[in-house]
Design an enzyme around this catalytic site. Structure first.
Site, mmCIF file in Angstrom:
data_model
loop_
_atom_site.group_PDB
_atom_site.id
_atom_site.type_symbol
_atom_site.label_atom_id
_atom_site.label_comp_id
_atom_site.label_asym_id
_atom_site.label_seq_id
_atom_site.Cartn_x
_atom_site.Cartn_y
_atom_site.Cartn_z
ATOM 1 C CD GLU A 90 37.994 61.043 67.433
ATOM 2 O OE1 GLU A 90 38.016 60.018 68.137
ATOM 3 O OE2 GLU A 90 38.862 61.298 66.576
ATOM 4 C CE LYS A 102 44.283 63.453 67.796
ATOM 5 N NZ LYS A 102 44.347 63.551 66.316
#
Ligand SMILES: *[C@@H]1O[C@H](CO)[C@@H](O)[C@H](O)[C@H]1NC(C)=O
Ligand SMILES: *[C@@H]1O[C@H](CO)[C@@H](O)[C@H](O)[C@H]1NC(C)=O
Ligand SMILES: *[C@@H]1O[C@H](CO)[C@@H](O)[C@H](O)[C@H]1NC(C)=O
Length: 176
Positions: A90, A102
């Site tokens: 990721e 986030k």
């Protein structure tokens, strides 16, 4: 000449609209957990690589390899899970210190390996009081055409387990 140009333009524009008027719908999985420590303390762990490092240290995940960056926006990490050593890569796409939010974009692995076309994880750390906050973890994903029947899903259990790990770690640390 002008007529030709506008025809080409129309066709290109038409295709573009065609693609965008029919996007794969995003599905959502959500987990919320209240933590009895200040939001700023929780955010310090979530905002960069601390979360994954803690998860390795506590044996929730097997390993983390940082492929790019140092924990800021643009950082790419490869996470290997227990058991079975499946993995997920990721990229950190948003780190908002004001909102304590986030966002990470999945690049490979996890649901992307079994039929998802999109996997986005968003963490929001919300202040409840001076000593208490809520970790909201949300996974947005879309299923590729042809994979609907298999109903592939990212693992909300893992992000829920991460939140629980942070809760236990910070609450015990506080009372030690
Ligand atoms: C996962 O990786 C570790 C370390 O490389 C290895 O010791 C373990 O046997 C692997 N587990 C599985 C289920 O493959
Ligand atoms: C993560 O790294 C492992 C070990 O190098 C590799 O085998 C795996 O394919 C990577 N996973 C993803 C999803 O990129
Ligand atoms: C927060 O915790 C501190 C230290 O444990 C305590 O002194 C304070 O009264 C608490 N504040 C609230 C609003 O609970």
């Amino acid at each position: 000449m002008w007529k030709q140009f506008s025809l080409v333009f129309f066709v290109v524009f038409g295709c573009y609209m065609g693609v965008n008027s029919n996007p794969q719908p995003l599905k959502h999985l959500t987990n919320e957990l209240e933590v009895h420590v200040p939001a700023s303390t929780v955010w310090e762990i979530y905002r960069n690589l601390g979360l994954l490092k803690l998860a390795v240290q506590q044996n929730l995940i097997q390993s983390v390899r940082v492929l790019k960056g140092h924990g800021g926006v643009g950082t790419v990490v490869n996470v290997t899970f227990l058991p079975g050593n499946s993995s997920y890569t990721e990229k950190f796409t948003v780190i908002d210190d004001q909102k304590r939010m986030k966002v990470t974009q999945g690049l490979k692995g996890d649901c992307l390996a079994i039929g998802c076309s999109v996997q986005i994880i968003q963490f929001d750390i919300t202040e409840k009081s001076d000593n208490s906050s809520v970790i909201k973890s949300e996974i947005a994903y879309a299923v590729k055409k042809g994979f609907e029947a298999k109903n592939p899903k990212p693992s909300i259990q893992l992000v829920a387990a991460l939140a629980q790990l942070v809760k236990n770690f910070l609450e015990n640390k506080n009372h030690a």
